[in-house]
Design a protein around this motif. Structure first.
Motif, mmCIF file in Angstrom:
data_model
loop_
_atom_site.group_PDB
_atom_site.id
_atom_site.type_symbol
_atom_site.label_atom_id
_atom_site.label_comp_id
_atom_site.label_asym_id
_atom_site.label_seq_id
_atom_site.Cartn_x
_atom_site.Cartn_y
_atom_site.Cartn_z
ATOM 1 N N GLU A 183 -14.346 37.275 -26.477
ATOM 2 C CA GLU A 183 -15.067 38.014 -25.448
ATOM 3 C C GLU A 183 -16.522 38.219 -25.853
ATOM 4 N N LEU A 218 -9.776 36.975 -18.746
ATOM 5 C CA LEU A 218 -9.434 38.068 -17.833
ATOM 6 C C LEU A 218 -7.933 38.131 -17.589
ATOM 7 N N MET A 274 -16.244 37.074 -13.410
ATOM 8 C CA MET A 274 -15.064 37.322 -14.243
ATOM 9 C C MET A 274 -15.416 38.224 -15.430
ATOM 10 N N ILE A 317 -14.031 42.003 -16.785
ATOM 11 C CA ILE A 317 -13.627 42.298 -18.165
ATOM 12 C C ILE A 317 -14.428 43.479 -18.686
#
Length: 644
Positions: free
Chosen positions: A38, A200, A241, A245
């Motif tokens: 991430e 996600l 997306m 997150i």
């Protein structure tokens, strides 16, 4: 082969630069504890945004010099090396091969199909650009900026006043290396969009759901078409997306009272991502509005903050989004008097297109919208393969109405999807504009498939079989979309064919523009009447044809033949380029929808021009170039040099 290898090398270095710069920004805003994949995804998004905005600033300062951008990029890369090394420590222990071997057979098949599709996209991106939209404005407008060494106002070009963040990234790539590098950056954004969907789906559901959702998205024929056109939709998907997150990570701060300090940094990151989406396309402005309620409700409901503090969060979000994302709309307003130029007319809920056959904008048509965009994409003036595919339509209704309660995070995603799709329906209706929400419908389909697998063997086999068959067929459709040019792409990538030879066979307008580049005197002005893919035209040009709000020369503004001809002469037009196929389409498909817009009639071509170039492409497609001549004694008087 050497050229392709050099482009790939520079593209990799460019992505590393964006990740390194983005990682520095993520640290500066206070998210040093963010780790893993991430962190890489957020750093890449923020870094690409920084490159685009930096290019925009340098362009307005008149600094669009290739040597300057190469030198600045090299220095920035050296400065970002420590940041890249720190990211490497966050990825320690990520053995991708071992993780692949742990996957089930079904998951392995999907991963192989994803890589096959990505390879086809890479093939498209390594070859010289031939996509219509890429040649019309995604690359054509940056090329004009490079020729002026600055970002200049282009009142004649209807796309130049739109949000241009991705085009600024393309401009950066063209200055550093070439148009192929710009295509590779767009390809990287597409792959990053698939990766963000996986992140996600895995965060809220499971790794299996992430793999299925990524496959459903990446194997969509619509996405493959968009990559060739170099549309901003893939990058928008990536940012949207990541926004979800970031919202989830922001909401999770309530679980640890000591983590209250991290709430503002996460909100800043959410705001940066929202500004990035708003800067890519006008539909991105809706994203800023759709996320705003969550920015208010999360502090009130989850953090249990007072209303005043929640409003402060909202004010910070609005300020960052307005400063970094709203500048594009302010620029459009100062240039044209319209912040969403040229897609807003006097009538509410109006748009540039209602589809080739006239979809209509009634409530009944809104309910039928998902079905129509899946099975009849041609109604929207696009290719038959420009469709989101059958899987979302097949599985999302099952999830909502048959397979039990919908998870809360998915409800929010689908509510966003409905709002975004509704906005597109009541404006342009072009199916390609729906790509940014395909990530959510892909995740919903993946969750439905997982639930069917848990019901029993028969539903599980049906779901798995449907996914594999659909993905294989969609991969074949994507390969077929541009198969006519794949052999040429392989030859030019391998160095067995020159760029000129490839473009002469693959780009229908290339030979015509090369004729003008060589035959026309320097500084001759060209009017593009139908067909605006002018990237390979090196002469100054203006756009005419039926009115789309972006040309100084539209026939509806003139009430007589004489007035129109006078306008042409006043603009000092020397040559006229006409794509007869597009002109035929205009007569055939546009006049019913736009009866108030008169078409450019044959009288103008017959009585005031001389044919100097003609090329038949296929069927009824002809490219013709006319040279303006003196007016005959009478409009109906035939002359040898004007007879067509």
């Amino acid at each position: 082969m050497f050229t392709s290898a050099a482009n790939l090398t520079v593209a990799l270095a460019s992505l590393l630069l964006s990740v390194g710069v983005g990682n520095l920004i993520v640290n500066v805003i206070g998210l040093r504890s963010l780790a893993g994949r991430e962190r890489v995804a957020f750093a890449m998004a923020v870094g690409l945004m920084a490159l685009g905005l930096g290019t925009f600033a340098m362009g307005h300062a008149g600094l669009l010099h290739p040597w300057l951008f190469r030198a600045a990029s090299g220095l920035a890369f050296l400065f970002a090396v420590p940041s890249l090394l720190s990211i490497r420590s966050h990825l320690a222990g990520q053995n991708l091969i071992a993780k692949f071997l742990e996957c089930t057979l079904f998951e392995k098949v999907l991963i192989v199909l994803i890589f096959a599709q990505a390879s086809a996209m890479l093939l498209t991106s390594l070859a010289p650009p031939i996509g219509a939209d890429a040649l019309a404005y995604h690359l054509a407008v940056p090329k004009i900026y490079i020729s002026h060494r600055a970002i200049v106002d282009l009142p004649n070009h209807k796309h130049a006043a739109q949000p241009f963040l991705m085009e600024m990234i393309f401009l950066w790539g063209m200055l550093v290396k070439s148009d192929v590098l710009a295509q590779l950056l767009n390809f990287a954004a597409t792959c990053a969009a698939g990766g963000s969907i996986y992140l996600l789906a895995r965060r809220f559901f499971s790794r299996r759901a992430g793999i299925i959702a990524t496959a459903v998205f990446m194997l969509t024929p619509q996405l493959f078409t968009s990559v060739g056109l170099m549309g901003a939709e893939s990058a928008m998907t990536f940012f949207i997306m990541l926004t979800f997150i970031a919202l989830a990570r922001w909401a999770a701060q309530s679980e640890d009272p000591t983590a209250q300090r991290a709430r503002v940094p996460w909100l800043i990151l959410i705001s940066l991502l929202a500004a990035g989406v708003a800067g890519m396309k006008q539909s991105g402005a809706g994203h800023v509005l759709f996320i705003a309620p969550a920015v208010v409700l999360i502090p009130l409901v989850i953090f249990r903050e007072r209303l005043l503090r929640a409003l402060r969060y909202a004010a910070l979000y609005a300020a960052i989004a307005a400063v970094l994302g709203g500048g594009w709309y302010l620029r459009s307003y100062t240039m044209t008097g319209n912040p969403v130029y040229p897609y807003r007319s006097q009538a509410p809920f109006s748009g540039i297109s209602e589809g080739r056959e006239g979809m209509g904008k009634t409530f009944a048509m809104l309910l039928a919208y998902p079905w129509n965009i899946t099975v009849n994409a041609r109604r929207f003036g696009m290719l038959a393969t420009d469709t989101p595919g059958p899987l979302p339509l097949a599985f999302v209704p099952l999830l909502l109405f048959v397979l039990g309660p919908t998870p809360r995070p998915l409800k929010f995603m689908l509510a966003y999807t409905a709002a975004f799709a509704g906005a597109i329906f009541f404006t342009s209706q072009l199916t390609r504009y729906l790509i940014p929400i395909l990530g959510f419908t892909s995740i919903a389909a993946a969750v439905a498939i997982e639930r069917m697998e848990k019901i029993g063997k028969l539903p599980a086999l049906a779901a798995v079989g449907a996914v594999i068959v659909s993905c294989v067929v969609q991969t074949g459709l994507s390969a077929r979309t541009l198969a006519r040019h794949n052999a040429g792409r392989l030859r030019v990538i391998a160095g067995q064919q020159s760029r000129t030879e490839f473009l002469s066979s693959a780009s229908y307008s290339y030979d015509a523009f090369q004729f003008l580049n060589v035959a026309a005197p320097p500084q001759s002005r060209v009017m593009l009447m139908y067909g605006h893919e002018a990237y390979y035209l090196d002469l100054p040009y203006l756009i005419a044809g039926f009115s789309m709000g972006g040309s100084p020369l539209t026939t509806e503004d003139y009430d007589s033949e004489a007035a129109f001809v006078a306008a042409v002469r006043r603009l000092e037009v020397d040559y006229i380029y006409v794509d007869e196929y597009v002109r035929t389409l205009f007569y055939r498909h546009r006049m019913e929808q736009y009866p108030h817009v008169p078409a450019m009639q044959q009288w103008f071509l017959k009585d005031y021009c001389r044919l100097v170039f003609q090329k038949q492409i296929q069927g009824e497609r002809h490219i013709r170039i006319y040279k303006i001549i003196d007016r005959p004694t009478s409009p109906n008087t035939p002359r040898e040099d004007t007879a067509l």
